[in-house]
Design an enzyme around this catalytic site. Structure first.
Site, PDB file in Angstrom:
ATOM      1  N   ASP A  54       0.582  -1.738  -0.128  1.00 18.63           N
ATOM      2  CA  ASP A  54       0.481  -0.347   0.030  1.00 18.63           C
ATOM      3  C   ASP A  54       1.036   1.433   0.185  1.00 18.63           C
ATOM      4  OD1 ASP A  54      -1.885   1.935   0.230  1.00 18.63           O
ATOM      5  OD2 ASP A  54      -2.615   1.335   2.455  1.00 18.63           O
ATOM      6  N   TYR A 145     -12.182  14.370  -5.678  1.00 21.92           N
ATOM      7  CA  TYR A 145     -11.507  13.188  -6.582  1.00 21.92           C
ATOM      8  C   TYR A 145     -10.796  14.550  -7.326  1.00 21.92           C
ATOM      9  CZ  TYR A 145      -9.917  10.584 -11.133  1.00 21.92           C
ATOM     10  OH  TYR A 145      -9.286   9.733 -12.012  1.00 21.92           O
ATOM     11  N   LYS A 149      -6.871  15.237  -7.866  1.00 23.87           N
ATOM     12  CA  LYS A 149      -5.926  15.462  -9.230  1.00 23.87           C
ATOM     13  C   LYS A 149      -5.625  16.596 -10.068  1.00 23.87           C
ATOM     14  CE  LYS A 149      -6.150  10.251 -10.255  1.00 23.87           C
ATOM     15  NZ  LYS A 149      -5.278   9.986 -10.116  1.00 23.87           N
ATOM     16  N   THR A 180     -10.837   0.996 -18.643  1.00 28.59           N
ATOM     17  CA  THR A 180     -10.388   0.232 -17.218  1.00 28.59           C
ATOM     18  C   THR A 180     -11.568  -1.002 -16.083  1.00 28.59           C
ATOM     19  OG1 THR A 180     -10.087   1.575 -15.479  1.00 28.59           O
ATOM     20  CG2 THR A 180      -8.234   1.672 -17.457  1.00 28.59           C
TER      21      THR A 180
HETATM   22  N1  NAP Z   1      -9.538   4.770 -16.339  1.00 31.45           N
HETATM   23  C1  NAP Z   1     -10.249   5.748 -16.126  1.00 31.45           C
HETATM   24  O1  NAP Z   1     -11.314   6.553 -16.783  1.00 31.45           O
HETATM   25  C2  NAP Z   1      -9.434   6.805 -15.820  1.00 31.45           C
HETATM   26  C3  NAP Z   1      -9.363   8.663 -16.105  1.00 31.45           C
HETATM   27  C4  NAP Z   1      -8.546   8.966 -14.931  1.00 31.45           C
HETATM   28  C5  NAP Z   1      -7.394   8.947 -14.904  1.00 31.45           C
HETATM   29  N2  NAP Z   1      -7.552   7.835 -14.610  1.00 31.45           N
HETATM   30  C6  NAP Z   1      -6.273   7.528 -13.061  1.00 31.45           C
HETATM   31  O2  NAP Z   1      -5.042   6.216 -13.786  1.00 31.45           O
HETATM   32  C7  NAP Z   1      -4.623   5.843 -12.769  1.00 31.45           C
HETATM   33  C8  NAP Z   1      -4.950   4.149 -13.239  1.00 31.45           C
HETATM   34  O3  NAP Z   1      -6.777   4.277 -12.878  1.00 31.45           O
HETATM   35  P1  NAP Z   1      -7.316   2.827 -13.611  1.00 31.45           P
HETATM   36  O4  NAP Z   1      -8.448   2.812 -14.363  1.00 31.45           O
HETATM   37  O5  NAP Z   1      -6.454   1.813 -13.847  1.00 31.45           O
HETATM   38  O6  NAP Z   1      -7.112   2.031 -12.027  1.00 31.45           O
HETATM   39  P2  NAP Z   1      -7.908   0.212 -11.833  1.00 31.45           P
HETATM   40  O7  NAP Z   1      -7.510  -0.322 -12.762  1.00 31.45           O
HETATM   41  O8  NAP Z   1      -8.507   0.462 -10.876  1.00 31.45           O
HETATM   42  O9  NAP Z   1      -6.428   0.163 -11.197  1.00 31.45           O
HETATM   43  C9  NAP Z   1      -5.330   1.344  -9.890  1.00 31.45           C
HETATM   44  C10 NAP Z   1      -4.145   1.378  -9.925  1.00 31.45           C
HETATM   45  O10 NAP Z   1      -3.525   1.556  -8.651  1.00 31.45           O
HETATM   46  C11 NAP Z   1      -3.788   0.063  -7.191  1.00 31.45           C
HETATM   47  N3  NAP Z   1      -3.769   1.873  -6.353  1.00 31.45           N
HETATM   48  C12 NAP Z   1      -4.987   2.003  -6.078  1.00 31.45           C
HETATM   49  N4  NAP Z   1      -4.265   2.659  -4.374  1.00 31.45           N
HETATM   50  C13 NAP Z   1      -3.548   1.872  -4.373  1.00 31.45           C
HETATM   51  C14 NAP Z   1      -2.696   1.879  -3.376  1.00 31.45           C
HETATM   52  N5  NAP Z   1      -3.294   2.754  -1.784  1.00 31.45           N
HETATM   53  N6  NAP Z   1      -1.665   1.332  -2.251  1.00 31.45           N
HETATM   54  C15 NAP Z   1      -0.956   0.926  -3.865  1.00 31.45           C
HETATM   55  N7  NAP Z   1      -1.593   0.800  -5.218  1.00 31.45           N
HETATM   56  C16 NAP Z   1      -2.480   1.241  -5.190  1.00 31.45           C
HETATM   57  C17 NAP Z   1      -4.464  -0.664  -7.674  1.00 31.45           C
HETATM   58  O11 NAP Z   1      -3.748  -1.544  -6.890  1.00 31.45           O
HETATM   59  P3  NAP Z   1      -4.641  -3.199  -7.101  1.00 31.45           P
HETATM   60  O12 NAP Z   1      -5.780  -3.439  -7.762  1.00 31.45           O
HETATM   61  O13 NAP Z   1      -3.981  -3.733  -7.048  1.00 31.45           O
HETATM   62  O14 NAP Z   1      -5.347  -2.666  -5.753  1.00 31.45           O
HETATM   63  C18 NAP Z   1      -4.130  -0.556  -9.587  1.00 31.45           C
HETATM   64  O15 NAP Z   1      -3.034  -1.465  -9.594  1.00 31.45           O
HETATM   65  C19 NAP Z   1      -5.722   6.567 -11.298  1.00 31.45           C
HETATM   66  O16 NAP Z   1      -4.196   7.193 -10.558  1.00 31.45           O
HETATM   67  C20 NAP Z   1      -7.122   7.322 -11.718  1.00 31.45           C
HETATM   68  O17 NAP Z   1      -7.527   7.711 -10.868  1.00 31.45           O
HETATM   69  C21 NAP Z   1      -8.295   6.595 -14.618  1.00 31.45           C
END
Ligand code: NAP
Length: 244
Positions: A54, A145, A149, A180
């Site tokens: 974490d 959020y 960000k 995702t």
């Molecule tokens: N998807 C979108 O539409 C979108 C748009 C804009 C920005 N983002 C940003 O892009 C990034 C990735 O998003 P995603 O959609 O790929 O999300 P995701 O599939 O939920 O993946 C999130 C990742 O962050 C890890 N994580 C979360 N909290 C953590 C913590 N406290 N310590 C260590 N690892 C942690 C998770 O680990 P585990 O799963 O192993 O727990 C996972 O590997 C995020 O920062 C999100 O805010 C996403």
């Protein structure tokens, strides 16, 4: 480890955008040190390392950086992809939930930079922070959020200016809605997922969500030598959302 290959530390590499970023750097021949919270990373290859923990826990961050350096030597690129997305109207959000969003999306990134920047190769390196289109514009129901960000963007800009004399570049990626697991789960929770997906796509000028690999390609550009004179920049990868 191979001669000129980059030594790359990727957070959030166990899912979604971070996993796609790991795939992209792997294709370039980089040496990968990956982290996420779950116990294993599905696409890990021989010679790569994954450490689960974490990032809100500074002791884990310190251990992560120490292990990465003892495994690969100095770090070339840090890609901070981890984060937590959550909905909640401003007046319905508990202080604890607000703190959780700030910790997961911003303060944990501060910890990663604090511990990992001193371990970047002497000649310089590159850092990419994954923010969001919602770090640039607000929407109802996600105020904390967007605050986290937006703060992350300024963390990146400040670091860019401070670290530029050491040739450490810091840039910020601002993805739009990306297919995702986190987003897909949200879509599937609606009674008519297809209609909800179409409704969300209709708010984007390009009329579709991003693929993780499309976002990863832009992050790879910022996190590799290809962007050698770019620092402190915020790159929207959002199908035109923040241009409208
Ligand atoms: N998807 C979108 O539409 C979108 C748009 C804009 C920005 N983002 C940003 O892009 C990034 C990735 O998003 P995603 O959609 O790929 O999300 P995701 O599939 O939920 O993946 C999130 C990742 O962050 C890890 N994580 C979360 N909290 C953590 C913590 N406290 N310590 C260590 N690892 C942690 C998770 O680990 P585990 O799963 O192993 O727990 C996972 O590997 C995020 O920062 C999100 O805010 C996403």
């Amino acid at each position: 480890m191979s001669g000129s290959a980059l030594n790359v530390l990727i957070t959030g590499a166990s899912s979604g955008i971070g996993e796609a970023v790991a795939d992209r750097f792997r294709a370039s021949g980089a040496n990968l040190f990956l982290t996420g919270r779950r116990s294993a990373q599905a696409t890990l290859r021989p010679g790569e390392r994954y450490l689960a923990g974490d990032l809100n826990d500074e002791a884990f961050v310190s251990q992560l950086v120490d292990e990465a350096v003892s495994e690969f030597g100095p770090i070339d690129s840090i890609i901070a992809c981890h984060g937590l997305q959550a909905d909640g109207a401003l007046t319905d959000t508990e202080l604890g939930q607000a703190l959780e969003l700030l910790e997961a999306n911003m303060l944990s990134v501060f910890s990663v930079l604090k511990h990992a920047v001193p371990k970047i190769r002497a000649g310089g390196g590159q850092i990419v922070l994954v923010s969001s289109r919602l770090g640039l514009v607000g929407i109802p129901g996600q105020v904390m959020y967007t605050a986290a960000k937006g703060g992350l963007i300024m963390l990146g800009k400040g670091a860019a200016v401070e670290l530029a004399p050491r040739n450490i570049r810091v840039n910020i990626a601002a993805p739009g809605l990306t297919e995702t697991p986190a987003i897909e789960a949200g879509i599937q929770s609606h009674s008519d997922p297809d209609a909800y997906r179409a409704q969300r796509a209709a708010t984007i000028p390009m009329r579709r969500l991003a693929k993780p690999a499309e976002v990863a390609e832009a992050i790879y550009f910022l996190g590799s030598k290809a962007s050698s004179y770019i620092t402190g920049a915020v790159l929207p990868i959002d199908g035109g959302y923040t241009a409208a």
